[in-house]
Design an enzyme around this catalytic site. Structure first.
Site, mmCIF file in Angstrom:
data_model
loop_
_atom_site.group_PDB
_atom_site.id
_atom_site.type_symbol
_atom_site.label_atom_id
_atom_site.label_comp_id
_atom_site.label_asym_id
_atom_site.label_seq_id
_atom_site.Cartn_x
_atom_site.Cartn_y
_atom_site.Cartn_z
ATOM 1 N N ASP A 1 59.921 0.047 44.840
ATOM 2 C CA ASP A 1 60.290 1.267 44.110
ATOM 3 C C ASP A 1 59.045 1.847 43.430
ATOM 4 O O ASP A 1 58.954 1.913 42.215
ATOM 5 C CB ASP A 1 61.371 0.877 43.093
ATOM 6 C CG ASP A 1 61.952 2.043 42.329
ATOM 7 O OD1 ASP A 1 61.601 3.194 42.643
ATOM 8 O OD2 ASP A 1 62.754 1.774 41.419
ATOM 9 N N ARG A 2 58.079 2.283 44.246
ATOM 10 C CA ARG A 2 56.768 2.681 43.718
ATOM 11 C C ARG A 2 56.769 4.082 43.116
ATOM 12 O O ARG A 2 55.906 4.424 42.315
ATOM 13 C CB ARG A 2 55.725 2.560 44.840
ATOM 14 C CG ARG A 2 54.329 3.026 44.514
ATOM 15 C CD ARG A 2 53.703 2.240 43.381
ATOM 16 N NE ARG A 2 52.346 2.695 43.101
ATOM 17 C CZ ARG A 2 52.021 3.834 42.483
ATOM 18 N NH1 ARG A 2 52.971 4.656 42.069
ATOM 19 N NH2 ARG A 2 50.761 4.149 42.286
ATOM 20 N N LYS A 3 57.713 4.909 43.543
ATOM 21 C CA LYS A 3 57.783 6.302 43.045
ATOM 22 C C LYS A 3 56.408 6.970 43.067
ATOM 23 O O LYS A 3 55.900 7.438 42.049
ATOM 24 C CB LYS A 3 58.385 6.374 41.638
ATOM 25 C CG LYS A 3 59.833 5.911 41.553
ATOM 26 C CD LYS A 3 60.422 6.189 40.182
ATOM 27 C CE LYS A 3 61.864 5.746 40.051
ATOM 28 N NZ LYS A 3 62.044 4.290 40.018
ATOM 29 N N PHE A 4 55.819 7.046 44.259
ATOM 30 C CA PHE A 4 54.542 7.736 44.425
ATOM 31 C C PHE A 4 54.688 9.176 43.929
ATOM 32 O O PHE A 4 55.755 9.783 44.081
ATOM 33 C CB PHE A 4 54.130 7.734 45.909
ATOM 34 C CG PHE A 4 53.763 6.376 46.427
ATOM 35 C CD1 PHE A 4 52.509 5.842 46.176
ATOM 36 C CD2 PHE A 4 54.680 5.621 47.155
ATOM 37 C CE1 PHE A 4 52.153 4.584 46.656
ATOM 38 C CE2 PHE A 4 54.342 4.366 47.636
ATOM 39 C CZ PHE A 4 53.074 3.849 47.382
ATOM 40 N N ALA A 5 53.591 9.714 43.373
ATOM 41 C CA ALA A 5 53.705 11.055 42.775
ATOM 42 C C ALA A 5 52.384 11.814 42.773
ATOM 43 O O ALA A 5 52.166 12.659 41.907
ATOM 44 C CB ALA A 5 54.238 10.934 41.349
ATOM 45 N N ASP A 6 51.489 11.538 43.734
ATOM 46 C CA ASP A 6 50.167 12.177 43.702
ATOM 47 C C ASP A 6 49.905 12.940 45.005
ATOM 48 O O ASP A 6 50.771 13.010 45.879
ATOM 49 C CB ASP A 6 49.099 11.102 43.435
ATOM 50 C CG ASP A 6 47.932 11.636 42.603
ATOM 51 O OD1 ASP A 6 47.514 12.789 42.825
ATOM 52 O OD2 ASP A 6 47.435 10.879 41.748
ATOM 53 N N ILE A 7 48.721 13.464 45.159
ATOM 54 C CA ILE A 7 48.383 14.201 46.382
ATOM 55 C C ILE A 7 48.320 13.239 47.574
ATOM 56 O O ILE A 7 48.182 12.019 47.404
ATOM 57 C CB ILE A 7 47.032 14.950 46.247
ATOM 58 C CG1 ILE A 7 45.877 13.964 46.027
ATOM 59 C CG2 ILE A 7 47.095 15.992 45.146
ATOM 60 C CD1 ILE A 7 44.501 14.599 46.221
ATOM 61 N N HIS B 1 59.633 -3.825 41.593
ATOM 62 C CA HIS B 1 58.604 -3.017 40.909
ATOM 63 C C HIS B 1 57.405 -3.944 40.841
ATOM 64 O O HIS B 1 57.205 -4.663 39.869
ATOM 65 C CB HIS B 1 59.047 -2.634 39.490
ATOM 66 C CG HIS B 1 59.959 -1.461 39.427
ATOM 67 N ND1 HIS B 1 59.594 -0.211 39.879
ATOM 68 C CD2 HIS B 1 61.221 -1.325 38.947
ATOM 69 C CE1 HIS B 1 60.591 0.636 39.682
ATOM 70 N NE2 HIS B 1 61.599 -0.015 39.128
#
Ligand code: S5P
Length: 264
Positions: A92-98, A63
């Site tokens: 483990d960046r867990k991208f979550a955007d457009i 992280h």
């Protein structure tokens, strides 16, 4: 639903993505399905733990945004160690955007994740544009992406229709880029295409952490649920005197569960 009894080696040979191939080959060669999650906050601690666990792991998970003294030297050193000590790096960046935003988050900023992390992950909540955006950066580099189809924490919303949609998005994206899932079991319910199921929430000694995390044993995860890689964090690095011996213990438990699965 089916638990694959194919070997990691045979799956490596048939895989179209270079990072997934490298991971599966490393697993077979080092006899380990263990990924250590190095969730500590200084560069020195990270490098110390990585050196201690390296003989027992196929992958190291970071992280990078929790590191207080981050410079790109840390990332470069991790990349060098990955080649020297034979493991894959998973940020483990867990991208979550457009799509457009994640593309920038993946390649730019101080962390430049795409330049050193072979594998990263994304939530599917924004829809397939997140996969395309990350792919524009990562695919030409030979990196790989996994999608969060399920989570380990109590009360999470990634279940049922959400999980099914994540699997559908992975199928539509193709195995050349999306190589699998963070999930608690074989969410794909089939072994074609050959997705990797990478699973956190693994512990041999405790069942939870008082903050929603839920632990299962390597046997439950690999043998019963058919997952491919176990992610272990605090179970390995929490006791500073026992980092290598705990890594060995989880490696042995994970590999034993895999060998038993091959006999099913
Ligand atoms: O659902 C999830 C997904 C992930 S990637 N649950 C998780 O715990 N993780 C990550 O796995 C989490 O961010 C942490 O880095 C690691 C589990 O750490 P541990 O100390 O609980 O083993």
């Amino acid at each position: 639903h089916p638990v694959t009894t194919k070997t990691y080696a045979s799956r490596a040979a048939a895989h179209p993505n270079p990072t997934a191939r490298r991971l599966l080959e490393t697993m077979e060669r080092k006899k380990t399905n263990l990924c250590v999650s190095v969730d500590v906050t200084t560069s020195a601690e990270i490098l110390d733990i990585v050196r201690q666990v390296a003989p027992f792991v196929c992958m190291v998970k970071t992280h990078i945004d929790i590191v207080e003294d981050f410079t790109i030297d840390l990332a470069n050193e991790l990349k060098r160690l990955a080649d020297e000590l034979d493991f894959v790096i998973f940020e483990d960046r867990k991208f979550a955007d457009i799509g457009n935003t994640v593309e920038l988050q993946y390649k730019a900023g101080v962390h430049k994740i795409a330049s050193w992390s072979h594998l990263t992950n994304a939530h599917v909540v924004p829809g397939p544009g997140i996969i395309t955006g990350l792919g524009a950066v990562g695919k030409p580099l030979g990196n790989a992406l996994i999608l969060l189809a399920e989570m380990s924490s109590a009360g999470n919303l990634a279940s049922g229709e959400y999980t099914a949609k994540a699997v559908q998005m992975a199928r539509e994206a193709g195995l050349e880029w999306v190589v699998g899932f963070i999930a608690m079991g074989r969410v794909d319910k089939a072994d074609d295409p050959d997705f990797l199921v990478i699973t956190p929430g693994v512990g041999l000694d405790v069942k939870g952490d008082g903050r929603g995390q839920q632990y299962r044993t390597p046997h439950e995860v690999v043998y019963e649920s058919g997952c491919d890689v176990i992610i272990v964090g605090r179970g390995i690095y929490k006791n500073k005197e026992a980092v290598a011996s705990e890594a060995k213990r989880y490696q042995e438990a994970g590999w034993k569960a895999y060998e038993e699965r091959l006999q099913r």
